[in-house]
Design a protein around this motif. Structure first.
Motif, PDB file in Angstrom:
ATOM      1  N   LEU A  34       0.911  -1.228   0.007  1.00  0.00           N
ATOM      2  CA  LEU A  34       0.138  -0.100  -0.094  1.00  0.00           C
ATOM      3  C   LEU A  34       0.902   1.345  -0.063  1.00  0.00           C
ATOM      4  O   LEU A  34       0.619   2.084  -0.908  1.00  0.00           O
ATOM      5  CB  LEU A  34      -0.968  -0.107   1.146  1.00  0.00           C
ATOM      6  N   LEU A  35       1.910   1.235   0.872  1.00  0.00           N
ATOM      7  CA  LEU A  35       2.828   2.699   0.899  1.00  0.00           C
ATOM      8  C   LEU A  35       3.643   2.780  -0.533  1.00  0.00           C
ATOM      9  O   LEU A  35       3.772   3.710  -0.920  1.00  0.00           O
ATOM     10  CB  LEU A  35       3.859   2.241   2.053  1.00  0.00           C
ATOM     11  N   ALA A  36       4.068   1.643  -1.136  1.00  0.00           N
ATOM     12  CA  ALA A  36       4.864   1.597  -2.256  1.00  0.00           C
ATOM     13  C   ALA A  36       3.775   2.077  -3.388  1.00  0.00           C
ATOM     14  O   ALA A  36       4.468   2.994  -4.229  1.00  0.00           O
ATOM     15  CB  ALA A  36       5.046   0.268  -2.731  1.00  0.00           C
ATOM     16  N   HIS A  37       2.571   2.002  -3.193  1.00  0.00           N
ATOM     17  CA  HIS A  37       1.504   2.275  -4.359  1.00  0.00           C
ATOM     18  C   HIS A  37       1.290   3.988  -4.080  1.00  0.00           C
ATOM     19  O   HIS A  37       1.406   4.805  -5.199  1.00  0.00           O
ATOM     20  CB  HIS A  37      -0.100   1.764  -4.295  1.00  0.00           C
ATOM     21  N   VAL A  38       1.307   4.353  -2.960  1.00  0.00           N
ATOM     22  CA  VAL A  38       0.984   5.902  -2.399  1.00  0.00           C
ATOM     23  C   VAL A  38       2.348   6.437  -2.891  1.00  0.00           C
ATOM     24  O   VAL A  38       2.022   7.553  -3.536  1.00  0.00           O
ATOM     25  CB  VAL A  38       0.835   5.926  -0.987  1.00  0.00           C
ATOM     26  N   LEU A  39       3.521   6.022  -2.622  1.00  0.00           N
ATOM     27  CA  LEU A  39       4.545   6.834  -3.112  1.00  0.00           C
ATOM     28  C   LEU A  39       5.049   6.547  -4.900  1.00  0.00           C
ATOM     29  O   LEU A  39       6.069   6.983  -5.045  1.00  0.00           O
ATOM     30  CB  LEU A  39       5.965   6.223  -2.260  1.00  0.00           C
ATOM     31  N   GLU A  40       4.263   5.509  -5.339  1.00  0.00           N
ATOM     32  CA  GLU A  40       4.586   5.493  -6.857  1.00  0.00           C
ATOM     33  C   GLU A  40       5.879   4.896  -6.935  1.00  0.00           C
ATOM     34  O   GLU A  40       6.640   5.151  -8.041  1.00  0.00           O
ATOM     35  CB  GLU A  40       4.277   6.479  -7.612  1.00  0.00           C
ATOM     36  N   LEU A  54       7.345  11.221   5.039  1.00  0.00           N
ATOM     37  CA  LEU A  54       6.344  11.241   4.253  1.00  0.00           C
ATOM     38  C   LEU A  54       5.570  12.695   4.279  1.00  0.00           C
ATOM     39  O   LEU A  54       5.788  13.429   5.186  1.00  0.00           O
ATOM     40  CB  LEU A  54       5.070  10.454   4.636  1.00  0.00           C
ATOM     41  N   GLN A  55       5.376  13.096   3.058  1.00  0.00           N
ATOM     42  CA  GLN A  55       4.604  14.238   2.692  1.00  0.00           C
ATOM     43  C   GLN A  55       3.289  14.306   3.377  1.00  0.00           C
ATOM     44  O   GLN A  55       2.751  13.051   3.544  1.00  0.00           O
ATOM     45  CB  GLN A  55       4.510  14.772   1.339  1.00  0.00           C
ATOM     46  N   PRO A  56       2.682  15.493   3.863  1.00  0.00           N
ATOM     47  CA  PRO A  56       1.163  15.169   4.298  1.00  0.00           C
ATOM     48  C   PRO A  56       0.317  14.602   3.536  1.00  0.00           C
ATOM     49  O   PRO A  56      -0.599  13.770   3.905  1.00  0.00           O
ATOM     50  CB  PRO A  56       0.998  17.080   4.476  1.00  0.00           C
TER      51      PRO A  56
END
Length: 321
Positions: A34-40, A54-56
């Motif tokens: 999930l985090l990898a997807h958020v960060l692309e 992480l950015q807001p």
């Protein structure tokens, strides 16, 4: 979560424990995906950037995904996609999430369709087979009977996201397909996937009940991963499956064999001579499904193929030549 600085390493550790406390089966993996997807980014990026904050906006997006996951929404539905056979498929709550076991069905279909065309094996076939034994020369000869050099046409019954037929078409040029799903919503997802993969011109989509929309047509192969969970077993499924995936794509009736009975009765007459039908099956269902196929006088022989764990997973029935 409070307003402290959340680095990649810190948020992964927190999320893993939170998921574990909530009974999520694979807490660390889900947190990373999930985090990898958020960060692309690829997952490996997380491991070499543990101290990156992480950015807001990233943190807010990740929080929303965490909320969905603890509600037992499958990771693939949260992301809206799932990789299968090296391709990326859109998935929604209207479709089953493609599973690795279903790759056995695709691999079996590609290998046998190539044999029907008389094509030599290529290095790509070795990758597709991934340990599956090749058909014998005698089986290849039998399968090739009455098959011309015209493009082969296959049917995919209960197509869902389209993962099965679109994967076959991707790995097998000069082949076309007809798909059927009883759900208009699932059909729409499959159509989107065909367009995104670049196969829309090689597949025709139908909405209806099993083989009914294809009456009067014949195929080199009829493939299906039908609902096969016995109704009494539905309650014992993981919440991600029981609550979040379509019930109509899961329940196979009292003993799980309702759809196989219909397919075994109707599909052989819609195969070209020397064609085959291939079905994914559940645990302990291979022998009963093979028996249903053998009971049809048009079927000459059957095969049972194991999955990666050695469980009988696919039944193939060949029409007489």
């Amino acid at each position: 979560m409070n307003d402290k600085i959340w680095t990649i390493g810190r948020i992964l550790k927190w999320t893993e424990q939170y998921f574990r406390d909530k009974g999520i089966e694979s807490p660390r993996l889900d947190a990373e995906v999930l985090l990898a997807h958020v960060l692309e980014k690829q997952r490996i990026y997380l491991y070499v950037h543990f101290d990156e904050p992480l950015q807001p906006a990233e943190l807010a997006a990740y929080r929303e995904m965490i909320k969905q996951r603890v509600l037992r929404v499958p990771v693939a539905q949260i992301l809206g996609e799932k990789e299968f056979m090296g391709l990326t498929f859109k998935v929604t709550a209207d479709t089953l999430v493609p599973r690795p076991d279903t790759e056995i069905l695709v691999q079996a279909a590609v290998e046998r369709l190539k044999a029907m065309k008389g094509e030599a094996k290529t290095p790509e076939d070795e990758v597709l087979a991934d340990g599956e034994e090749a058909s014998s020369a005698a089986n290849r000869d039998e399968a090739a009977v009455d098959v011309s050099q015209e493009p082969l046409r296959i049917a995919d019954i209960g197509t869902g996201s389209g993962a099965i037929c679109l994967s076959v078409l991707h790995y097998l040029a000069d082949t076309a397909a007809d798909t059927v799903d009883i759900s208009p919503e699932a059909r729409a997802v499959a159509e989107e996937n065909a367009a995104s993969i670049g196969l829309a011109d090689r597949v025709t989509f139908h909405t209806g009940d099993l083989l009914q929309p294809l009456r009067g047509m014949t195929f080199a192969a009829i493939l299906s991963n039908p609902p096969y969970i016995p109704e009494a077993d539905i309650a014992g499924l993981a919440p991600e499956v029981r609550l979040k995936e379509p019930h109509t794509a899961l329940s196979g009736g009292r003993d799980g064999l309702d759809f196989y009975r219909r397919l075994a009765k109707e599909a052989p007459a819609m195969l070209v001579p020397g064609g085959f039908m291939a079905f994914e099956v559940g645990i302990h269902q291979a022998e009963p499904v093979a028996a249903l196929a053998k009971a049809n006088p048009l079927i000459a022989r059957t095969e049972i193929l194991p999955d990666y764990a050695g469980i009988d997973r696919v039944v193939v029935g060949w029409r007489k030549t």
